[in-house]
Scaffold this active site. Structure first.
Site, PDB file in Angstrom:
ATOM      1  CG  PHE A 131       6.579 -49.637  39.372  1.00 14.99           C
ATOM      2  CD1 PHE A 131       5.599 -49.821  40.330  1.00 14.99           C
ATOM      3  CD2 PHE A 131       6.869 -50.673  38.497  1.00 14.99           C
ATOM      4  CE1 PHE A 131       4.906 -51.028  40.412  1.00 14.99           C
ATOM      5  CE2 PHE A 131       6.183 -51.884  38.571  1.00 14.99           C
ATOM      6  CZ  PHE A 131       5.197 -52.056  39.527  1.00 14.99           C
ATOM      7  CG  ASP A 177     -10.624 -32.265  49.298  1.00 11.02           C
ATOM      8  OD1 ASP A 177     -10.051 -32.518  48.222  1.00 11.02           O
ATOM      9  OD2 ASP A 177     -10.947 -31.109  49.636  1.00 11.02           O
ATOM     10  CG  ASP A 214      -8.614 -42.255  38.966  1.00  8.51           C
ATOM     11  OD1 ASP A 214      -9.124 -43.264  39.470  1.00  8.51           O
ATOM     12  OD2 ASP A 214      -7.882 -41.466  39.617  1.00  8.51           O
ATOM     13  CD  GLU A 257     -29.775 -13.648  42.246  1.00  9.16           C
ATOM     14  OE1 GLU A 257     -28.848 -13.345  41.490  1.00  9.16           O
ATOM     15  OE2 GLU A 257     -29.733 -13.451  43.487  1.00  9.16           O
ATOM     16  CB  CYS A 287     -12.987 -34.052  46.461  1.00 11.36           C
ATOM     17  SG  CYS A 287     -12.537 -32.316  46.246  1.00 11.36           S
ATOM     18  N   GLY A 347      -8.759 -31.490  45.379  1.00 11.22           N
ATOM     19  CA  GLY A 347      -8.698 -30.105  44.916  1.00 11.22           C
ATOM     20  C   GLY A 347      -9.536 -29.988  43.652  1.00 11.22           C
TER      21      GLY A 347
HETATM   22  C1  DGJ Z   1     -10.596 -28.609  47.890  1.00 10.87           C
HETATM   23  C2  DGJ Z   1     -11.959 -28.968  47.419  1.00 10.87           C
HETATM   24  O1  DGJ Z   1     -11.970 -29.209  46.067  1.00 10.87           O
HETATM   25  C3  DGJ Z   1     -12.932 -27.862  47.806  1.00 10.87           C
HETATM   26  O2  DGJ Z   1     -14.207 -28.142  47.314  1.00 10.87           O
HETATM   27  C4  DGJ Z   1     -12.936 -27.748  49.302  1.00 10.87           C
HETATM   28  O3  DGJ Z   1     -13.447 -28.923  49.863  1.00 10.87           O
HETATM   29  C5  DGJ Z   1     -11.534 -27.470  49.817  1.00 10.87           C
HETATM   30  N1  DGJ Z   1     -10.592 -28.446  49.315  1.00 10.87           N
HETATM   31  C6  DGJ Z   1     -11.494 -27.472  51.308  1.00 10.87           C
HETATM   32  O4  DGJ Z   1     -10.227 -27.388  51.787  1.00 10.87           O
END
Ligand code: DGJ
Length: 730
Positions: A281, A479, A535, A615, A527, A529
């Site tokens: 940085f 994502d 955060d 279910e 998202c 992964g």
């Molecule tokens: C990672 C995400 O956390 C999953 O829920 C899904 O959307 C996959 N990527 C798809 O590649």
């Protein structure tokens, strides 16, 4: 309330239960004099003592006073190179190559309302709710002016901080480290540090460490806040627990590299710093330019972690999230990822959606695999055109079919990435981050786009717009599936490469802000992964975040527990998925999977056509329960009743309505054994005098009984059973 003692230059920030104070001393050094339970006492500097400590140097103004040293005095915002050897908040490098920062008080200003940080996430709110204090310091030799900004949200015991550094000289000035927060404290051997650490599919495990001399730090150099550590830490008294003891929570509103470091000295002159990680940085300021740090937020609780969390939760819900669904119930969603991964076509998706609609679900989310030639994760990121083989007629054809089922439609995207095997990469290889002369490092077979560059962002945004405009989209899952490596931008000169990590984050924020402005009705879920970028910075742009790729309900107990220390339940993406679970192989009853997902945004991620009739009945009941109780679940005060990291027969938590007339106690049991003892769970936060019914029974119990004696739990008849106990005093 901000109280200014102009004569003695003592500046005090009062919140409902806490007090924070600083003072400009006789040498214009801004000392930190106090942070803790509220006190009405005036100048609290009386307890700061100094002594001539060997090897602690003295600034020239101190003359022969060897007891005066920056090394031992508590600093409000520390420098380096001139006598304070603890972890610095600020490192400056002027054009002569020296490395120092020596700050002196210049002026201060107080005003109503909250300061803003354009381009960065920040808490916000009304003029009446907030007050701002700005204290200006200077380092004349470096030609730098440093403005310390403080926001006070009295009701929530929340103090926010940010720092603006301006080059007032005539030559370039490099900022090599600039923490958002510096907190010096005296605590000889008394404190613990709590951090939230983990990895992909096991995020935010709670770790508590007794502090001893040395530097204890957590952070990220992955370009994101990461699965591995979270930009939220707690300092607490050794005896502090859920309901008692002094603790300080510190959150950084930032989604890139960060560092939280606590330095403990033999003499008890200790320091917490929190801010951008100094790794790679360096921000170069031309004359007149400024650098603004991300915001940090502090909550001090004299009554344990529970109160601290509830203050963060309310402040985040009311003063940070910009949620198009604020105050309204969000649709219960069904996402196809765990059911299909990349292997789907329109018929399969409509089939999944149809069965979900019949069970009370209201939004269908199409996850990864709908674009380019994306049949595996080896290709097509960056080519944001609908795959006509899977989805003939594109979204224009698919979305109305979903809508006919009475559902809205949501879409997965991963805009920051490019696959090696993509038309975008073939056309613009230099748009990916990469160091000339080094082979590219791949992660999930993909590379990271250089979001510090406007033209890259503009192109991706333009492509996304075409998709978003092609049909009625109600939700976007944004994502991000790898860490940054090979961080070098072809758009910046060598001396500015230290800006790329931060400019990447600023670029991401700019994109998310554009999306929000152009599509204010779209609910954006973050998202990475799962919870690799969970955060407070992201929450400003994406009011909910997929908590983890691990959907195993038993593992989720720990992940959601750890997450709850700072972040509210309604921000945690949580779905019921199929068993045996894809990550752990464990089978947990569907009722329990529902109870756990209801401690979050609540949705499903499975092909419900594979469920038995029994279910399906449970699923229908679950969606009805969530629809009836969502306000209590997501807006109620949250209490952790047990710690899932400790051995115990069950994990339990509770939400209580603001008026304490309603509460929902959720309990998840562990594995069964013969001759189990009878168990009870003790509620918290109820009105002791009020009389409550449990799950609609005619019997009534006082809040005092339910909190002190407890609620009897059913004897489990199998592993991982659960109970939801709805308490009502009406
Ligand atoms: C990672 C995400 O956390 C999953 O829920 C899904 O959307 C996959 N990527 C798809 O590649």
């Amino acid at each position: 309330m901000i109280v200014l003692d102009e004569k003695n230059r003592v500046f005090t920030l009062h919140t409902r239960s806490t007090t924070y104070q600083m003072k400009a001393d006789r040498h214009q050094v801004l000392l930190h004099t106090y942070y803790g339970p509220r006190t009405e006492g005036g100048d609290l500097s009386y307890y700061i003592r100094s002594a001539d400590r060997g090897f602690s140097p003295n600034p020239s103004e101190a003359g022969r006073d060897r007891a005066y040293s920056l090394d031992t005095l508590p600093q409000e915002y520390s420098g380096c190179g001139v006598g304070d050897f603890r972890t610095p908040a600020l490192e400056l490098e002027p054009a002569d190559g020296s490395r120092a920062a020596d700050l002196r008080y210049k002026s201060h200003k107080r005003r109503k309302g909250k300061y803003a940080l354009p381009g960065l996430p920040a808490f916000f709110g009304g003029e009446e709710e907030w007050e701002t204090l700005s204290v200006t310091l200077t380092d004349e030799a470096a030609g730098a002016e440093v403005e310390l900004l403080y926001g006070v949200l009295e009701e929530r015991d929340l103090i926010t901080r940010a720092v603006r550094i301006t080059n007032q000289g005539e030559k370039p000035l490099s900022v090599c480290r600039a923490a958002s927060l510096n907190l010096d404290f005296f605590s000889p051997g008394e404190l613990d540090l709590v951090t939230f650490d983990g990895c992909h599919i096991m995020e935010r495990s709670v770790n508590r460490t007794p502090l001893h001399p040395g530097v204890h730090s957590v952070g990220s150099v992955r370009g994101t806040s990461s699965h591995h550590h979270n930009p939220f830490v707690i300092l607490c008294q050794r005896e502090a627990g859920e309901d008692s003891g002094l603790c300080y929570g510190a959150a950084l509103l930032y989604s890139g590299n960060f560092e939280a470091a606590v330095e403990v000295t033999r003499t008890g002159n200790d320091r917490l710093t929190l801010g951008i990680n100094p790794y790679h940085f360096r921000f170069v300021l031309a004359p007149g330019e400024s650098f603004v740090t991300p915001e940090a937020a502090l909550v001090c609780s004299p009554n344990g972690f529970g109160q601290m969390s509830r203050q963060f939760h309310r402040a985040i819900r009311e003063n940070l999230l910009r949620d198009p669904w604020a105050g309204k119930r969000k649709p219960v969603l069904i996402n196809n990822w765990e059911a299909t991964e990349f292997n789907f076509d329109a018929e399969l998706l409509v089939g999944i959606a149809r069965s979900a609609a019949g069970l009370g679900m209201e939004m269908f989310v199409m996850d990864d695999g709908w674009f380019g030639n994306r049949n595996t994760d080896y290709s097509s990121l960056g080519d944001w055109q609908v795959d006509q083989k899977k989805l003939p007629g594109g979204l224009e054809a698919l979305v109305p079919r979903i809508q006919k089922l009475g559902m809205t439609f949501g879409l997965w995207v991963e805009p920051e990435m490019v696959s090696e095997d993509s038309d975008l990469y073939r056309a613009h290889p230099d748009w990916a981050l990469g160091i000339p002369g080094r082979a590219q490092t791949l992660g999930r077979s993909q590379m990271v786009l250089d979001f510090s560059r406007r033209e890259v962002r503009d192109h991706i945004y333009g492509e996304l717009r075409k998709v978003l405009d092609s049909a009625e989209i109600a939700y976007v899952k944004w994502d991000m599936n790898r860490s940054l490596t090979d961080v070098w931008s072809s758009a910046l000169p060598p001396e500015r490469q230290g800006e790329v990590y931060h400019r990447f984050v600023l670029g991401l924020y700019e994109m998310l802000e554009r999306l929000r402005t152009d599509y204010p009705h779209i609910l954006v879920e973050g998202c990475s992964g799962g919870g690799g970028r969970f955060d407070a910075g992201m929450l400003y742009y994406t009011p909910q975040i997929w908590c983890s790729d691990n959907t195993d309900a038993i593992d989720r107990l720990r992940i959601q527990y750890g997450t709850s220390f700072c972040y509210p339940v309604g921000t945690m993406g949580a779905h019921v998925s199929a068993v045996p679970n894809g990550q752990t192989g464990r089978s947990v009853p569907i009722r329990t999977r529902g109870v756990v997902a209801m401690c979050g945004t609540f949705g499903y991620e499975m092909d419900l056509r594979n469920c038995t009739e029994e279910e399906k009945t449970v699923v229908r009941e679950q969606t009805e329960t969530f629809k009836a109780r969502w306000r209590l679940i997501q807006e109620g005060d949250y209490y952790r009743l047990t710690d899932p990291f400790r051995e115990g027969p069950y994990t339990a938590w509770e939400q209580v309505s603001e008026d304490r007339r309603e509460a929902l106690v959720s309990v998840v049991m562990g594995t069964v054994h013969g001759a189990l003892p009878f168990l009870t769970v003790k509620a918290k936060g109820l009105d002791p005098q009020a009389s409550y019914r449990i799950n609609g029974s005619t019997d009534r119990y006082t809040g005092e009984m339910l909190m002190n004696i407890g609620i009897p739990l059913p004897v489990p008849e199998g592993d991982y059973q659960s109970a939801q106990l709805y308490l009502e005093a009406r």
